[in-house]
Design an enzyme around this catalytic site. Structure first.
Site, PDB file in Angstrom:
ATOM      1  N   GLU A  90       0.834  -1.217   0.000  1.00 11.55           N
ATOM      2  CA  GLU A  90       0.000   0.000   0.000  1.00 11.55           C
ATOM      3  C   GLU A  90       0.861   1.258   0.000  1.00 11.55           C
ATOM      4  O   GLU A  90       0.547   2.227  -0.685  1.00 11.55           O
ATOM      5  CB  GLU A  90      -0.911  -0.031   1.237  1.00 11.55           C
ATOM      6  CG  GLU A  90      -1.686   1.235   1.490  1.00 11.55           C
ATOM      7  CD  GLU A  90      -2.746   1.526   0.439  1.00 11.55           C
ATOM      8  OE1 GLU A  90      -3.233   2.657   0.412  1.00 11.55           O
ATOM      9  OE2 GLU A  90      -3.068   0.636  -0.369  1.00 11.55           O
ATOM     10  N   ASP A  91       1.965   1.243   0.773  1.00  8.99           N
ATOM     11  CA  ASP A  91       2.697   2.486   1.034  1.00  8.99           C
ATOM     12  C   ASP A  91       4.015   2.634   0.269  1.00  8.99           C
ATOM     13  O   ASP A  91       4.633   3.701   0.343  1.00  8.99           O
ATOM     14  CB  ASP A  91       3.016   2.580   2.542  1.00  8.99           C
ATOM     15  CG  ASP A  91       1.752   2.711   3.383  1.00  8.99           C
ATOM     16  OD1 ASP A  91       0.716   3.099   2.819  1.00  8.99           O
ATOM     17  OD2 ASP A  91       1.807   2.421   4.599  1.00  8.99           O
TER      18      ASP A  91
END
Length: 734
Positions: A90-91
């Site tokens: 996600e990051d």
């Protein structure tokens, strides 16, 4: 940061990592530790430049989630590694493919599932948080570990929300109470469920939470002394019987105290069982039940039990796997105290859920034990095509409901949620049995389909090959399974009746020298003030459109009279205003879903008002006027809970209407009433009650009608019966 601060933080990260390995519920091999170390290194590198809003290094969050996964949920190295990397895709630039190459497909799949959940944003076209919950819940079908890690992630987020804005805290806490706490409950994660509930209350009702917390602290010393007075008696009595045991006093959670205060309408001081005493005994599997009842006998020798408060979850464990004996006894000073009796094995299962099942069952692998756990949830996931709000509400119902235990005629035991009916039981056995249910017997006596069952009831289902569900059955059931199966059967029935209706209409119009084509269908839809062609075909197939009405249509079709009628029937509607006769049923969302709702008391909307639906946490959908005083606040703060709503024609629906009749008594009055209602109008009578006194009769009839036009015609026809003086509709029952 200074070099000294960086070194201090790195030492703290290393200490947290070592603690993660030491608190794991499962025994870790050297290969397991290598796998976890590799995942840790990937996570540290991926998050090296990230900080949380509190200012601390981001890596502390995935380590904390992994610790919850390892110790409180008790999952193994695969899940611990996935938890460490749950935010990596996600990051950062790392992909799911990279994780699969570095680790294995299982870990990659779990991380991918967690990433899908993280990326869910409210759809501006749907404005439904429920839609996102539905997507999240459906990831359960991939791997239940996804949702277990997500629960751990949510717990840590709830524990570290202090630096967030208040409105965000309230939103996240509301979501937690709405879906995550019930989910943890259903999976047997008692400790996590309790923490989520208390944290949820802390941020949704902080004043209430702090008030109960302070009162709990104030009374802690007194409670400890009271518990000690009981445990000292039980310690001595149990020691004499050579039972190996420990006794713990456990305060009830703040959330459960709050729930009792609300449910019973009492103050904090009036909640009588704010704590429980737990007796945990050591036993071989063969002697567990014997020792539990032996302890029960010893406890009740000293303290009088409440007969209505005995809960035997050893003979019939909960579907979560929970086993224990619960008794409520009258302690010193006339105060009720709950005593929980469970073995060490039962205690571990109560605290850990899945992990303890896995530990205590020989020959059970982690994979097939997880599959069994997932099966607990599949029933609630089965109707994935339903409207999102219905789906989530039904799912929650299955998660949180207390259980009752019902016997089949052959003595087999079935568990159902508390509040389930005889018809729910029929559908729990098999869909075909449910659909063909003609009647039900409970403990040998014939009962209505909506009879609410109690634990210990023995239920027999009477079926008929010709039986079909009706829309009223939806009011007779509470379980998601039964509701879904009834809706599916009704949809199929409507389709079949509509197909038959089209053939009947074609044949009838042919006799009237009218060919059924697209233009004629549209003219008929407008002539009968309907909404769709399916409405038209359904009414013909169900006999609601009669031959005389079709003759009127045919005779006017090509005449000026018809054209005038047609023009009159299409009223110009001012934007924002609705026709008085056509719109009398509320539907929601783009697909005009028919959902349960309540009208908000703050603005009291009526048919014709412009409205919207608001999905509340505990009360389902509340309907507000567009210009309601609370509208701006609701839509700005809770946009994801707003449902578009509008009023439509209800003529395909069926409603109950009660009529009060008064007049001069005469021979054959009942027969005449039923002839007019059933034969002339083709309306079903649900109930009829007539009484006579000195030549004057009074009566009440409840009928099932599609709309108020049919009801008004029925009233007119009944008014024409000889002797009927007055007929009035009883408001509030239609």
């Amino acid at each position: 940061m200074t070099q000294e601060e960086i070194e201090k933080e790195n030492k703290e990260i290393a200490r947290e990592y070592k603690e993660l390995l030491s608190i794991s519920y499962q025994t870790l091999t050297d290969d397991d530790k290598k796998l976890i170390r590799k995942a840790f290194d990937v996570a540290v590198e991926a998050h090296k430049d990230q900080r949380r809003k509190s200012g601390e290094a981001y890596i502390f969050h995935p380590i904390a989630v992994a610790k919850i996964v390892a110790s409180e949920i008790g999952l193994g190295p695969t899940s611990i590694a996935a938890a460490l990397m749950h935010d990596v895709v996600e990051d950062t630039d790392i992909t799911v493919g990279d994780i699969e190459r570095m680790f294995n497909p299982k870990i990659a799949k779990i991380v991918e599932g967690l990433t899908k959940i993280s990326r869910m944003e409210p759809d501006p076209d749907i404005s439904l948080q429920a839609e996102n919950y539905r997507k999240m819940l459906l990831t359960l079908n991939d791997d239940v570990r996804v949702i277990l890690i997500k629960i751990a992630d949510r717990l840590h987020n709830m524990q570290t929300m202090n630096s967030m804005a208040a409105y965000k805290q309230a939103k996240i806490a509301s979501e937690t109470l709405y879906i995550y706490a019930p989910l943890a409950h259903r999976l047997g994660l008692f400790n996590i469920k309790t923490k989520l509930e208390d944290l949820g209350l802390e941020y949704t009702e902080p004043d209430v939470y702090n008030d109960i917390l302070s009162k709990t602290k104030e009374s802690k010393e007194e409670q400890n002394a009271y518990i000690e007075s009981i445990t000292s008696v039980l310690n001595e009595a149990l020691a004499k019987e050579d039972v190996s045991f420990t006794i713990k006093g456990r305060p009830k959670s703040i959330y459960s105290i709050r729930r009792k205060m609300k449910a019973q309408g009492v103050t904090f001081d009036q909640v009588y069982d704010k704590f429980a005493i737990r007796i945990i005994y050591d036993s071989s599997p063969a002697d567990e039940k014997f020792i539990a009842w032996k302890i029960y006998s010893i406890v009740t020798d000293h303290y009088r039990p409440s007969p209505s408060r005995l809960r035997d979850w050893i003979s019939s464990p909960k579907s979560t796997g929970y086993e224990a004996l619960h008794i409520t006894v009258m302690g010193p000073k006339g105060r009720w105290v709950e005593v929980q009796i469970r073995s060490e094995r039962m205690d571990e299962i109560a605290e850990k859920g899945y992990a303890a099942h896995y530990k205590y069952k020989q020959g059970v692998t982690e994979e097939n034990s997880l599959d069994k756990w997932l099966n607990l949830l599949k029933e609630a996931l089965e109707n994935s095509e339903a409207n999102a709000v219905d789906f989530v509400e039904d799912f929650k119902l299955n998660l949180y409901a207390k259980e009752i235990y019902i016997f089949t005629p052959k003595g087999e035991i079935k568990s159902l949620p508390k509040g389930a009916t005889a018809l729910d039981f029929a559908f729990s056995i098999h869909t075909d049995i449910g659909i063909k249910t003609r009647g039900t017997k409970v403990n040998g006596k014939l009962v209505p389909l909506n009879y609410e069952l109690n634990s210990g009831d023995q239920v027999e289902i009477i079926t008929s090959a010709n039986q079909k569900p009706s829309s009223h059955w939806l009011e007779f059931v509470t379980t998601a399974r039964a509701k879904n199966k009834i809706k599916n059967a009704l949809n199929e029935d409507v389709k079949q009746i509509s197909e038959d209706g089209k053939e009947i209409l074609t044949r009838k119009l042919k006799h009237l020298k009218v060919t059924l084509d697209e233009k004629v269908v549209n003219d008929l839809v407008n002539f009968f003030k309907l909404k769709t062609s399916q409405d038209l075909f359904y009414r013909v197939g169900s006999g609601k459109i009669e031959n005389q009405q079709l003759k009127e249509f045919a005779s006017h079709k090509n005449s000026n009279a018809f054209m005038n009628f047609f023009k009159k029937s299409i009223k110009k509607e001012v934007p924002g205003q609705l026709s008085e006769t056509k719109y009398d049923l509320l539907v929601f969302g783009k697909n005009d879903e028919k959902l349960d709702y309540k009208l908000a008391s703050c603005c009291n909307p009526i048919p014709g008002d412009q409205v919207f639906g608001f999905v509340t946490i505990n009360e389902g959908i509340k309907v507000h006027k567009i210009d309601c005083p609370n509208a701006i606040s609701l839509q700005s703060n809770y946009a994801y809970r707003i449902l578009p709503a509008k009023w439509i024609d209800s003529s395909v629906q069926e409603f109950n209407a009660s009529l009060m009749i008064k007049g001069i008594d005469g021979l054959g009055l009942t027969n005449e009433l039923t002839r007019v209602i059933s034969n002339q109008m083709n309306v079903n009578i649900q109930s009829i009650s007539l009484s006579s006194n000195a030549g004057i009769f009074n009566g009440q009839i409840t009928v099932i009608v599609p709309n108020n036009q049919v009801l008004n015609k029925l009233i007119e026809n009944i008014q024409g019966i000889d002797g009927v003086e007055k007929i009035t509709r009883i408001l509030g029952t239609a």
